[in-house]
Design a protein around this motif. Structure first.
Motif, short mmCIF file in Angstrom:
data_model
loop_
_atom_site.label_atom_id
_atom_site.label_comp_id
_atom_site.label_asym_id
_atom_site.label_seq_id
_atom_site.Cartn_x
_atom_site.Cartn_y
_atom_site.Cartn_z
N GLU A 267 0.82 -1.22 0.00
CA GLU A 267 0.00 0.00 0.00
C GLU A 267 0.85 1.27 0.00
OE1 GLU A 267 -3.36 0.58 -0.13
OE2 GLU A 267 -3.66 -1.56 -0.52
N LYS B 192 1.22 2.40 -3.57
CA LYS B 192 -0.01 2.48 -4.36
C LYS B 192 -0.56 3.90 -4.33
CE LYS B 192 -2.22 -2.05 -3.70
NZ LYS B 192 -3.42 -2.67 -3.08
N GLN C 133 -4.40 -0.17 4.70
CA GLN C 133 -3.45 -0.52 5.74
C GLN C 133 -4.12 -0.64 7.10
OE1 GLN C 133 -0.85 2.76 4.60
NE2 GLN C 133 0.80 1.30 4.20
#
Length: 273
Positions: free
Chosen positions: A231, A234, A250
């Protein structure tokens, strides 16, 4: 030297010139094909395990039905409540339009756990951990295929990168689509495939299947630890995530990792007689 990879794949394999009421024109897409392939392979894997354990195969069809419905419904509601409630609360009719996109893996995980609780009560009459130890093995493989589907859709895009394996997602609805970006979907897909391999090894080559919840715990730790760290590279899925130290994916991963760690530690301390 290769500076980046041009990713210009059409997410649609072919289109059927038929208009089906509210669904519109029917198209066959890579995402749907990979999604279905993940479930079919999962069915085959669990069938092999059930045969090995001498479990009634009539339980398998019900398991497949429970899991398939829970995955789609859970993933959709997860997206609605975790990522898009501001929109869907004002447009409730859009919740049913799954074909417009919008599925969340954390919602799918919650949906599967709830569905398997009902399955345990109504079908197997065993602990939910018993069936979860079976199901999470093919689920890891299905996750691999689903992330490949995201790649074919040019969605869930990574942040910009100067690495030589960066992808130019020219079909993505993002700022500067020609800039090389991390193929975050591919990273996750590889992590899930590795997790699948580890879980298969645990089932077939160790005594993990005798330790109720151990395979499930390993699944949670591997899958959601990978998700947590990926993440960081991203692009945020929703505008409200901007400026957050940790994004929604997360925060949602942390409880799953903690639960998995608890199950692993508990089982490692247990003596098998």
């Amino acid at each position: 030297m290769l500076l980046s990879i041009l990713w210009d794949i059409d997410p649609e394999i072919f289109n059927l010139p038929i208009n089906w009421w509210i669904f519109g024109t029917i198209s066959v897409r890579w995402y749907g094909l990979l999604f279905a392939l993940g479930f079919l392979l999962g069915y085959y894997i669990v069938e092999k395990m059930f045969k090995k354990e001498g479990i009634k195969l009539e339980w398998l069809d019900k398991l497949f039905l429970y899991t398939m419905i829970a995955t789609v419904v859970g993933a959709r509601l997860g997206h609605v409540f975790f990522y898009g409630w501001e929109f869907y609360s004002q447009h409730p009719g859009e919740i049913l339009k799954v074909w417009h996109g919008g599925l969340a893996s954390h919602g799918a995980a919650i949906g599967i756990i709830i569905a398997l609780w009902f399955y345990s009560k109504n079908v197997s009459k065993k602990s939910i951990l018993w069936i979860l130890d079976f199901v999470v093995i093919p689920v890891a493989l299905a996750g691999c295929f689903i992330r490949l589907g995201n790649l074919m859709n040019s969605e869930i895009i990574g942040t910009q990168t100067g690495s030589s394996w960066g992808f130019q997602f020219v079909r993505a609805s993002i700022f500067e689509p020609n800039s090389p970006r991390h193929p975050a979907q591919l990273y996750e897909s590889i992590c899930y495939l590795i997790s699948f391999g580890v879980l298969m090894f645990m089932y077939w080559k160790t005594d993990a299947k005798k330790r109720s919840g151990m395979i499930f715990g390993a699944f949670l730790v591997m899958i959601f630890t990978a998700r947590f760290f990926i993440e960081f590279i991203k692009e945020n899925q929703e505008a409200f995530e901007e400026g957050m130290a940790l994004n929604m994916g997360q925060w949602l991963s942390i409880p799953f990792v903690l639960l998995g760690a608890y199950l692993l530690i508990k089982n490692l301390k247990k003596k098998i007689v």
